[in-house]
Design an enzyme around this catalytic site. Structure first.
Site, PDB file in Angstrom:
ATOM      1  N   THR A 199       0.829  -1.209   0.000  1.00  0.00           N
ATOM      2  CA  THR A 199       0.000   0.000   0.000  1.00  0.00           C
ATOM      3  C   THR A 199       0.862   1.257   0.000  1.00  0.00           C
ATOM      4  OG1 THR A 199      -1.714  -1.215   1.182  1.00  0.00           O
ATOM      5  CG2 THR A 199      -1.917   1.179   1.146  1.00  0.00           C
ATOM      6  N   CYS A 200       1.939   1.245   0.755  1.00  0.00           N
ATOM      7  CA  CYS A 200       2.837   2.398   0.791  1.00  0.00           C
ATOM      8  C   CYS A 200       3.474   2.615  -0.578  1.00  0.00           C
ATOM      9  CB  CYS A 200       3.912   2.210   1.854  1.00  0.00           C
ATOM     10  SG  CYS A 200       3.259   1.999   3.524  1.00  0.00           S
ATOM     11  N   ALA A 201       3.910   1.539  -1.196  1.00  0.00           N
ATOM     12  CA  ALA A 201       4.514   1.630  -2.523  1.00  0.00           C
ATOM     13  C   ALA A 201       3.514   2.179  -3.538  1.00  0.00           C
ATOM     14  CB  ALA A 201       5.025   0.258  -2.957  1.00  0.00           C
TER      15      ALA A 201
END
Length: 165
Positions: free
Chosen positions: A59-61
């Protein structure tokens, strides 16, 4: 403090995001070349703070990729991708992905950012990392938009954030 969840388990943060209309707390970060960047260095520009636990999660990526794509369309705007990851990992990820429109920065030297912005998680397995949040500053350093994502695996509301810019 804010309550968020991770897989249905409640996690507390150390505080609340800065309120819209308030001046953003001072902050400094380590850039990927290990030099220091402060928010004061960005005075006169709009700043989107994309805050997250670790660039090494799906999700961060996704958020870094999405804001990198959007940054090409934003005038006078800097997108900071902020985590406690080491600058080496941030540089490796962005380099491998060809992400050159966002600026990855680390709080590893300046942990007070998590406290000052209310985003440090204080319990759970991710304790000590930053929660997923968006804070947008205008050219004067005034907060104009915030979002604390309620479920850590959820992406931020990109459209709402980008509409403020």
């Amino acid at each position: 403090m804010a309550s968020i969840t991770r897989r249905g388990v409640t996690i507390e943060t150390i505080g609340e995001l800065p309120a819209p209309g308030s001046k953003a707390p001072a902050a400094q970060f380590a850039k990927t070349d290990l030099t220091t960047l402060t928010l004061a260095d960005l005075s006169g520009q709009r700043v989107l703070l994309n805050i997250f636990p670790s660039i090494d999660t799906p999700t961060c990526a996704k958020s870094v990729r999405r804001f990198n794509e959007a940054a090409a369309q934003l005038d006078n705007t800097v997108v900071l991708c902020i985590s406690a990851d080491l600058p080496f990992a941030q540089a490796q990820f962005c380099g491998a992905e060809g992400l050159d429109r966002v600026m990855p920065v680390s709080t590893f030297r300046n942990r007070e950012f998590g406290t000052d912005y209310g985003v440090e998680m204080t319990d759970g397995s991710l304790r000590g990392l930053l929660s997923r949040a968006i804070v947008i500053l205008d050219e004067t350093g005034t907060v104009i938009h915030t979002e604390q994502v309620p479920e850590i695996a959820q992406e931020p509301d990109y459209d709402a954030a980008l509409a403020k810019l």
